[in-house]
Write a protein that holds these residues in place. Sequence first.
Motif, PDB file in Angstrom:
ATOM      1  N   ILE A 252      -8.079  11.657  15.064  1.00  0.00           N
ATOM      2  CA  ILE A 252      -8.101  10.424  15.851  1.00  0.00           C
ATOM      3  C   ILE A 252      -6.690   9.868  16.046  1.00  0.00           C
ATOM      4  O   ILE A 252      -6.340   9.408  17.123  1.00  0.00           O
ATOM      5  CB  ILE A 252      -8.989   9.357  15.191  1.00  0.00           C
ATOM      6  CG1 ILE A 252     -10.417   9.878  15.013  1.00  0.00           C
ATOM      7  CG2 ILE A 252      -8.967   8.066  15.993  1.00  0.00           C
ATOM      8  CD1 ILE A 252     -11.099  10.271  16.290  1.00  0.00           C
ATOM      9  N   ASP A 253      -5.909   9.872  14.995  1.00  0.00           N
ATOM     10  CA  ASP A 253      -4.585   9.274  15.050  1.00  0.00           C
ATOM     11  C   ASP A 253      -3.651  10.082  14.160  1.00  0.00           C
ATOM     12  O   ASP A 253      -3.821  10.088  12.948  1.00  0.00           O
ATOM     13  CB  ASP A 253      -4.659   7.815  14.582  1.00  0.00           C
ATOM     14  CG  ASP A 253      -3.318   7.082  14.685  1.00  0.00           C
ATOM     15  OD1 ASP A 253      -3.307   5.850  14.529  1.00  0.00           O
ATOM     16  OD2 ASP A 253      -2.271   7.738  14.916  1.00  0.00           O
ATOM     17  N   ASP A 254      -2.716  10.772  14.766  1.00  0.00           N
ATOM     18  CA  ASP A 254      -1.747  11.553  13.991  1.00  0.00           C
ATOM     19  C   ASP A 254      -0.339  10.992  14.150  1.00  0.00           C
ATOM     20  O   ASP A 254       0.644  11.692  13.920  1.00  0.00           O
ATOM     21  CB  ASP A 254      -1.793  13.030  14.378  1.00  0.00           C
ATOM     22  CG  ASP A 254      -1.328  13.270  15.812  1.00  0.00           C
ATOM     23  OD1 ASP A 254      -1.217  14.438  16.213  1.00  0.00           O
ATOM     24  OD2 ASP A 254      -1.087  12.276  16.529  1.00  0.00           O
ATOM     25  N   SER A 255      -0.243   9.736  14.524  1.00  0.00           N
ATOM     26  CA  SER A 255       1.065   9.136  14.788  1.00  0.00           C
ATOM     27  C   SER A 255       1.935   9.033  13.536  1.00  0.00           C
ATOM     28  O   SER A 255       3.138   8.874  13.631  1.00  0.00           O
ATOM     29  CB  SER A 255       0.904   7.748  15.410  1.00  0.00           C
ATOM     30  OG  SER A 255       0.165   6.894  14.563  1.00  0.00           O
ATOM     31  N   GLY A 256       1.321   9.132  12.375  1.00  0.00           N
ATOM     32  CA  GLY A 256       2.086   9.065  11.137  1.00  0.00           C
ATOM     33  C   GLY A 256       2.627  10.394  10.654  1.00  0.00           C
ATOM     34  O   GLY A 256       3.410  10.434   9.705  1.00  0.00           O
ATOM     35  N   MET A 257       2.252  11.458  11.298  1.00  0.00           N
ATOM     36  CA  MET A 257       2.764  12.775  10.903  1.00  0.00           C
ATOM     37  C   MET A 257       4.253  12.809  11.208  1.00  0.00           C
ATOM     38  O   MET A 257       4.660  12.627  12.365  1.00  0.00           O
ATOM     39  CB  MET A 257       2.041  13.884  11.658  1.00  0.00           C
ATOM     40  CG  MET A 257       0.552  13.942  11.345  1.00  0.00           C
ATOM     41  SD  MET A 257       0.238  14.636   9.724  1.00  0.00           S
ATOM     42  CE  MET A 257      -0.175  16.308  10.198  1.00  0.00           C
ATOM     43  N   PRO A 258       5.071  13.045  10.179  1.00  0.00           N
ATOM     44  CA  PRO A 258       6.505  12.862  10.356  1.00  0.00           C
ATOM     45  C   PRO A 258       7.167  13.845  11.317  1.00  0.00           C
ATOM     46  O   PRO A 258       8.067  13.458  12.044  1.00  0.00           O
ATOM     47  CB  PRO A 258       7.063  13.000   8.938  1.00  0.00           C
ATOM     48  CG  PRO A 258       6.005  13.674   8.145  1.00  0.00           C
ATOM     49  CD  PRO A 258       4.712  13.375   8.796  1.00  0.00           C
ATOM     50  N   GLU A 259       6.760  15.079  11.299  1.00  0.00           N
ATOM     51  CA  GLU A 259       7.417  16.084  12.132  1.00  0.00           C
ATOM     52  C   GLU A 259       6.442  17.196  12.460  1.00  0.00           C
ATOM     53  O   GLU A 259       5.347  17.262  11.911  1.00  0.00           O
ATOM     54  CB  GLU A 259       8.611  16.695  11.354  1.00  0.00           C
ATOM     55  CG  GLU A 259       9.677  15.717  10.977  1.00  0.00           C
ATOM     56  CD  GLU A 259      10.698  16.349  10.047  1.00  0.00           C
ATOM     57  OE1 GLU A 259      10.997  17.553  10.206  1.00  0.00           O
ATOM     58  OE2 GLU A 259      11.194  15.652   9.154  1.00  0.00           O
ATOM     59  N   ASP A 260       6.881  18.051  13.371  1.00  0.00           N
ATOM     60  CA  ASP A 260       6.044  19.195  13.735  1.00  0.00           C
ATOM     61  C   ASP A 260       5.826  20.154  12.574  1.00  0.00           C
ATOM     62  O   ASP A 260       4.938  21.012  12.643  1.00  0.00           O
ATOM     63  CB  ASP A 260       6.675  19.971  14.908  1.00  0.00           C
ATOM     64  CG  ASP A 260       6.623  19.171  16.189  1.00  0.00           C
ATOM     65  OD1 ASP A 260       7.332  19.523  17.144  1.00  0.00           O
ATOM     66  OD2 ASP A 260       5.873  18.175  16.224  1.00  0.00           O
ATOM     67  N   ARG A 261       6.593  19.998  11.535  1.00  0.00           N
ATOM     68  CA  ARG A 261       6.397  20.859  10.357  1.00  0.00           C
ATOM     69  C   ARG A 261       5.081  20.544   9.660  1.00  0.00           C
ATOM     70  O   ARG A 261       4.586  21.331   8.872  1.00  0.00           O
ATOM     71  CB  ARG A 261       7.549  20.684   9.378  1.00  0.00           C
ATOM     72  CG  ARG A 261       8.917  21.057   9.932  1.00  0.00           C
ATOM     73  CD  ARG A 261      10.006  20.936   8.870  1.00  0.00           C
ATOM     74  NE  ARG A 261      10.182  19.564   8.401  1.00  0.00           N
ATOM     75  CZ  ARG A 261       9.779  19.108   7.220  1.00  0.00           C
ATOM     76  NH1 ARG A 261       9.149  19.920   6.377  1.00  0.00           N
ATOM     77  NH2 ARG A 261       9.989  17.858   6.874  1.00  0.00           N
ATOM     78  N   PHE A 262       4.538  19.365   9.944  1.00  0.00           N
ATOM     79  CA  PHE A 262       3.290  18.936   9.326  1.00  0.00           C
ATOM     80  C   PHE A 262       2.132  19.193  10.292  1.00  0.00           C
ATOM     81  O   PHE A 262       2.214  18.856  11.473  1.00  0.00           O
ATOM     82  CB  PHE A 262       3.339  17.445   8.996  1.00  0.00           C
ATOM     83  CG  PHE A 262       4.190  17.099   7.818  1.00  0.00           C
ATOM     84  CD1 PHE A 262       5.570  17.204   7.878  1.00  0.00           C
ATOM     85  CD2 PHE A 262       3.606  16.633   6.645  1.00  0.00           C
ATOM     86  CE1 PHE A 262       6.366  16.879   6.779  1.00  0.00           C
ATOM     87  CE2 PHE A 262       4.394  16.294   5.552  1.00  0.00           C
ATOM     88  CZ  PHE A 262       5.763  16.413   5.616  1.00  0.00           C
ATOM     89  N   SER A 263       1.040  19.738   9.757  1.00  0.00           N
ATOM     90  CA  SER A 263      -0.163  19.910  10.551  1.00  0.00           C
ATOM     91  C   SER A 263      -1.377  19.709   9.658  1.00  0.00           C
ATOM     92  O   SER A 263      -1.314  19.938   8.447  1.00  0.00           O
ATOM     93  CB  SER A 263      -0.211  21.290  11.202  1.00  0.00           C
ATOM     94  OG  SER A 263      -0.250  22.314  10.217  1.00  0.00           O
TER      95      SER A 263
END
Lengths: 117, 114
Positions: free
Chosen positions: A55-66
């Motif tokens: 729903i909301d992935d705006s807190g994922m710091p970088e593309d390294r995170f999934s």
Amino acid sequence: DAGVIQSPRHEVTEMGQEVTLRCKPISGHDYLFWYRQTMMRGLELLIYFNNNVPIDDSGMPEDRFSAKMPNASFSTLKIQPSEPRDSAVYFCASTQRGVSGTGVTQYFGPGTRLLVL
Amino acid sequence: DQQVKQNSPSLSVQEGRISILNCDYTNSMFDYFLWYKKYPAEGPTFLISISSIKDKNEDGRFTVFLNKSAKHLSLHIVPSQPGDSAVYFCAASDSNFGNEKLTFGTGTRLTIIP
């Protein structure tokens, strides 16, 4: 119910390696949240799912995170490649949809303490 | 931008006295507030909550006060006990249907001195 289950509880890895954190939410809960706790920023929401859909992935710091949630009872948070600044405690939490106008309580797992050397 | 702020990183209180933990928020859409307690090596556990239609909610030794005009809430623990030593997180949400997201503060470490 056993509560929210997270594995591993501790992870030590070297910079550049892939890290996968796992979470099993409470049965019947339709929301799942991933948080990161650091001294400076407290508990930060990284991403949350409703009915297995992000729903909301705006807190994922970088593309390294999934993060993925292939079914209602399992979610993963992956860091690839990992860096020393990713060292933190990662929490998974779950809850179920509330009635409009009322709040909901999230239930947290014990966390995964990640150290990236 | 921190929408939920806990300006005191730590607090020490004598056993038996009152502990007061404070929390400020900036988002006027928040209408539901919670306090979580966290022991070392464990996940946060829910302690007490309050809806914006109330200004006080009490549960045993724990009372939460909400001042909407000041966008401020506080948690009172009385009397304080050694087992209350933990990190306390304030959290807030806009409880409109379908929005279950919580915004947390940075936490206050409470130490109860025997």
